[in-house]
Design a protein around this motif. Structure first.
Motif, PDB file in Angstrom:
ATOM      1  N   LEU A 192      13.795  69.628  21.206  1.00 56.52           N
ATOM      2  CA  LEU A 192      14.410  69.002  22.384  1.00 56.52           C
ATOM      3  C   LEU A 192      15.926  69.199  22.400  1.00 56.52           C
ATOM      4  O   LEU A 192      16.588  68.931  23.405  1.00 56.52           O
ATOM      5  N   ASP A 193      16.496  69.639  21.287  1.00 60.27           N
ATOM      6  CA  ASP A 193      17.920  69.988  21.264  1.00 60.27           C
ATOM      7  C   ASP A 193      18.098  71.500  21.247  1.00 60.27           C
ATOM      8  O   ASP A 193      19.094  72.023  20.742  1.00 60.27           O
ATOM      9  N   SER A 194      17.139  72.188  21.810  1.00 61.34           N
ATOM     10  CA  SER A 194      17.228  73.644  21.969  1.00 61.34           C
ATOM     11  C   SER A 194      17.242  73.953  23.466  1.00 61.34           C
ATOM     12  O   SER A 194      16.870  73.120  24.283  1.00 61.34           O
ATOM     13  N   PRO A 195      17.640  75.177  23.835  1.00 64.89           N
ATOM     14  CA  PRO A 195      17.615  75.533  25.261  1.00 64.89           C
ATOM     15  C   PRO A 195      16.218  75.422  25.861  1.00 64.89           C
ATOM     16  O   PRO A 195      16.035  74.857  26.937  1.00 64.89           O
ATOM     17  N   GLY A 215      13.692  73.602  24.893  1.00 61.30           N
ATOM     18  CA  GLY A 215      13.300  72.195  25.027  1.00 61.30           C
ATOM     19  C   GLY A 215      14.012  71.522  26.189  1.00 61.30           C
ATOM     20  O   GLY A 215      13.415  70.761  26.964  1.00 61.30           O
ATOM     21  N   ARG A 216      15.289  71.825  26.327  1.00 54.95           N
ATOM     22  CA  ARG A 216      16.051  71.210  27.435  1.00 54.95           C
ATOM     23  C   ARG A 216      15.555  71.724  28.784  1.00 54.95           C
ATOM     24  O   ARG A 216      15.551  70.996  29.773  1.00 54.95           O
ATOM     25  N   ILE A 217      15.168  72.990  28.814  1.00 54.15           N
ATOM     26  CA  ILE A 217      14.633  73.550  30.065  1.00 54.15           C
ATOM     27  C   ILE A 217      13.392  72.765  30.489  1.00 54.15           C
ATOM     28  O   ILE A 217      13.250  72.366  31.648  1.00 54.15           O
ATOM     29  N   TYR A 218      12.512  72.469  29.536  1.00 58.18           N
ATOM     30  CA  TYR A 218      11.312  71.674  29.857  1.00 58.18           C
ATOM     31  C   TYR A 218      11.702  70.276  30.337  1.00 58.18           C
ATOM     32  O   TYR A 218      11.146  69.752  31.303  1.00 58.18           O
ATOM     33  N   LEU A 219      12.649  69.659  29.630  1.00 56.28           N
ATOM     34  CA  LEU A 219      13.061  68.298  30.019  1.00 56.28           C
ATOM     35  C   LEU A 219      13.619  68.287  31.447  1.00 56.28           C
ATOM     36  O   LEU A 219      13.300  67.414  32.262  1.00 56.28           O
ATOM     37  N   MET A 220      14.454  69.278  31.754  1.00 56.74           N
ATOM     38  CA  MET A 220      15.075  69.305  33.094  1.00 56.74           C
ATOM     39  C   MET A 220      14.046  69.655  34.156  1.00 56.74           C
ATOM     40  O   MET A 220      14.082  69.133  35.270  1.00 56.74           O
ATOM     41  N   LYS A 221      13.119  70.531  33.812  1.00 55.41           N
ATOM     42  CA  LYS A 221      12.051  70.886  34.767  1.00 55.41           C
ATOM     43  C   LYS A 221      11.299  69.631  35.179  1.00 55.41           C
ATOM     44  O   LYS A 221      11.116  69.350  36.376  1.00 55.41           O
ATOM     45  N   GLN A 222      10.881  68.866  34.185  1.00 59.32           N
ATOM     46  CA  GLN A 222      10.104  67.656  34.474  1.00 59.32           C
ATOM     47  C   GLN A 222      10.941  66.660  35.291  1.00 59.32           C
ATOM     48  O   GLN A 222      10.466  66.099  36.269  1.00 59.32           O
ATOM     49  N   MET A 223      12.185  66.470  34.893  1.00 55.43           N
ATOM     50  CA  MET A 223      13.046  65.506  35.582  1.00 55.43           C
ATOM     51  C   MET A 223      13.288  65.929  37.037  1.00 55.43           C
ATOM     52  O   MET A 223      13.196  65.110  37.961  1.00 55.43           O
ATOM     53  N   LEU A 224      13.579  67.208  37.237  1.00 60.00           N
ATOM     54  CA  LEU A 224      13.944  67.656  38.585  1.00 60.00           C
ATOM     55  C   LEU A 224      12.713  67.802  39.485  1.00 60.00           C
ATOM     56  O   LEU A 224      12.787  67.518  40.682  1.00 60.00           O
ATOM     57  N   GLU A 225      11.585  68.228  38.912  1.00 64.29           N
ATOM     58  CA  GLU A 225      10.363  68.344  39.729  1.00 64.29           C
ATOM     59  C   GLU A 225       9.908  66.986  40.249  1.00 64.29           C
ATOM     60  O   GLU A 225       9.528  66.845  41.411  1.00 64.29           O
ATOM     61  N   THR A 226       9.945  66.003  39.366  1.00 64.51           N
ATOM     62  CA  THR A 226       9.466  64.670  39.779  1.00 64.51           C
ATOM     63  C   THR A 226      10.540  63.900  40.537  1.00 64.51           C
ATOM     64  O   THR A 226      10.266  62.854  41.112  1.00 64.51           O
ATOM     65  N   ASP A 227      11.758  64.424  40.486  1.00 67.77           N
ATOM     66  CA  ASP A 227      12.904  63.765  41.119  1.00 67.77           C
ATOM     67  C   ASP A 227      13.060  62.323  40.620  1.00 67.77           C
ATOM     68  O   ASP A 227      13.514  61.436  41.345  1.00 67.77           O
ATOM     69  N   PRO A 264      14.516  59.247  38.193  1.00 66.80           N
ATOM     70  CA  PRO A 264      15.807  58.959  37.558  1.00 66.80           C
ATOM     71  C   PRO A 264      15.798  59.486  36.119  1.00 66.80           C
ATOM     72  O   PRO A 264      14.763  59.467  35.451  1.00 66.80           O
ATOM     73  N   ALA A 265      16.945  59.960  35.673  1.00 65.16           N
ATOM     74  CA  ALA A 265      17.026  60.509  34.316  1.00 65.16           C
ATOM     75  C   ALA A 265      16.690  59.428  33.303  1.00 65.16           C
ATOM     76  O   ALA A 265      17.146  58.284  33.433  1.00 65.16           O
ATOM     77  N   SER A 266      15.899  59.787  32.310  1.00 67.22           N
ATOM     78  CA  SER A 266      15.562  58.821  31.257  1.00 67.22           C
ATOM     79  C   SER A 266      16.622  58.899  30.153  1.00 67.22           C
ATOM     80  O   SER A 266      17.357  59.892  30.043  1.00 67.22           O
ATOM     81  N   ARG A 267      16.620  57.886  29.306  1.00 67.00           N
ATOM     82  CA  ARG A 267      17.571  57.871  28.204  1.00 67.00           C
ATOM     83  C   ARG A 267      17.345  59.081  27.281  1.00 67.00           C
ATOM     84  O   ARG A 267      18.286  59.677  26.770  1.00 67.00           O
ATOM     85  N   GLU A 268      16.072  59.445  27.092  1.00 60.94           N
ATOM     86  CA  GLU A 268      15.761  60.570  26.213  1.00 60.94           C
ATOM     87  C   GLU A 268      16.357  61.880  26.777  1.00 60.94           C
ATOM     88  O   GLU A 268      17.010  62.646  26.061  1.00 60.94           O
TER      89      GLU A 268
END
Ligand code: SF4
Ligand code: SF4
Length: 430
Positions: A45-48, A50-62, A64-68
């Motif tokens: 999750l501290d790799s590119p 992993g971050r790409i997956y995190l941002m994909k999920q956050m932006l697709e679902t629109d 609010p950003a989670s603490r994680e």
């Protein structure tokens, strides 16, 4: 990578750009190997990727950003070693920009976090305010132990001696020596004019010596990079527009061959103006034109393709070139500074792990001081192994970050080129 944005979401230009970026990723993970935070922490999750997956999920679902998500995106240095490594051309920089914007809009940070980020955004881009803060830091230094950790980190970075403002940072036109080859505008910058005004002075001397007329355009202040990396879109666009307007007046007036930037973080930002303003009918053309004219000073001098005059000062000196991430990864400028230093007579080497960040990364060394310290110490050790007389770099951030961690003096590449071609000895070498 499959994406699941709705048609309504894709009608938004930023989301459409994010969709294209995500779809280019084949999740091979090559980028993880060169990511500084993954190298340190070993957490996907501290790799590119992993971050790409995190941002994909956050932006697709629109959602609010989670603490994680915030934790892992905040740990990203944003100076895109991952882009240099990626075989699929994934534009991680534009993706993380959207991630940070979404976080800024949807996540309420703890009070101290908000205060520090607000303080950084309200002071560093404004030289007179920044100067006042540094004076206050001098007074506060004996009480550093009483302050919260991140404020202590800021104090540690504040210079012990503050240089006077330089006359070259005032709006003016500085004539070329001899026959004029080119006419350029110089981005004087914000924090750099306060911390190290000698960099612009050396740049002006070098360029004018090489037959280049230098314009310091009225109204061209901070490029907007600092607040952009904090996810603050409106102020970053406002600052960028002021710079674009100032240079556009010069292009339409006396004409310009290039705009020159000697702080590589700022250069990366200016080269991205065309993308930033692509949907703005008033600025799209002007911004694109400026981006195409933007050159790092080393890139521009190399393009002049002339023999550098020699003062003989460089002979016998071993220079270790620390390649700033924003220059090598953000702008793909790596060979030119090295070649120029060699052509000027220095013996040039590079540290091992040259692709890894020194931990500076704009305000990263304040906001993520633990990781930044680890990266700084790792970088300092690789530099020390090259036993340099001098360390050169193309970014004020690296200079500030590494100055106290290495034994050799660290200067801007342009200070060495100026000295080697007839300018004064850089103060740090005195
Ligand atoms: S290297 Fe490129 S394609 Fe592979 S996982 Fe990283 S970003 Fe995706
Ligand atoms: S920008 Fe740097 S820290 Fe962030 S994911 Fe890419 S390589 Fe890692």
């Amino acid at each position: 990578m499959q994406t699941h944005f709705s048609l309504a979401q894709l009608a938004d230009s930023d989301t459409a750009a994010v969709n294209d970026i995500l779809r280019a990723c084949v999740h091979c993970g090559f980028c993880n190997a060169t990511c500084p935070t993954y190298v340190l922490l070993g957490d996907e999750l501290d790799s590119p990727r992993g971050r790409i997956y995190l941002m994909k999920q956050m932006l697709e679902t629109d959602a609010p950003a989670s603490r994680e998500v915030v934790t892992h995106i905040d740990r990203c240095l944003s100076w895109v070693a991952c882009m240099t490594t990626c075989p699929s051309g994934v534009h991680y920089q534009h993706l993380v920009d959207q991630g940070r914007k979404h976080i800024e809009e949807t996540y309420r940070r703890p009070l101290m976090d908000r205060l520090i980020r607000w303080g950084l955004a309200m002071t560093i881009p404004y030289p007179s305010r920044f100067r006042l803060v540094l004076r206050a830091a001098k007074v506060a230094r004996p009480f550093a132990g009483l302050l919260p950790k991140r404020l202590r980190a800021s104090l540690a970075l504040a210079p012990r001696r503050m240089p006077k403002p330089s006359p070259v940072d005032k709006p003016q036109v500085i004539a070329a020596e001899g026959t004029r080859r080119k006419r350029v505008a110089l981005l004087n910058g914000c924090a750099q004019t306060v911390l190290a005004p000698q960099i612009n002075e050396a740049t002006v001397r070098l360029l004018t010596r090489l037959g280049v007329e230098v314009v310091v355009a009225d109204g061209a202040g901070c490029c907007g990079s600092l607040v952009h990396h904090l996810g603050k879109v409106d102020p970053s666009h406002a600052q960028a527009k002021a710079v674009i307007d100032a240079w556009t007046r010069e292009i339409d007036g006396g004409g310009l061959d290039a705009v020159i930037i000697n702080s590589s973080g700022c250069g990366t930002q200016v080269k991205d103006y065309g993308f930033m303003f692509r949907d703005d009918p008033d600025y799209a053309h002007k911004a694109e034109r400026i981006s195409l004219m933007a050159r790092d000073v080393s890139e521009f001098v190399a393009e002049l393709d002339i023999d550098l005059p020699s003062s003989g000062n460089a002979a016998g000196l071993r220079v270790t070139y620390q390649s700033a991430c924003s220059l090598q990864h953000g702008q793909s400028v790596h060979r030119q500074p090295r070649d120029l230093l060699s052509a000027a007579g220095f013996t040039v080497s590079e540290p091992a792990e040259g692709h890894l960040c020194c931990g500076s990364a704009g305000t990263y060394n304040i906001l993520q001081s633990d990781l930044a310290d680890q990266l700084r110490d790792r970088k300092a050790a690789t530099i020390a192994a090259t036993t340099p007389d001098i360390v050169a770099t193309g970014n004020i951030g690296c200079m500030t970050q590494l100055a106290d961690a290495i034994d050799a003096p660290i200067v801007h590449t342009v200070e060495l080129l100026d000295w080697a071609t007839g300018g004064p000895k850089p103060g740090a070498l005195a």
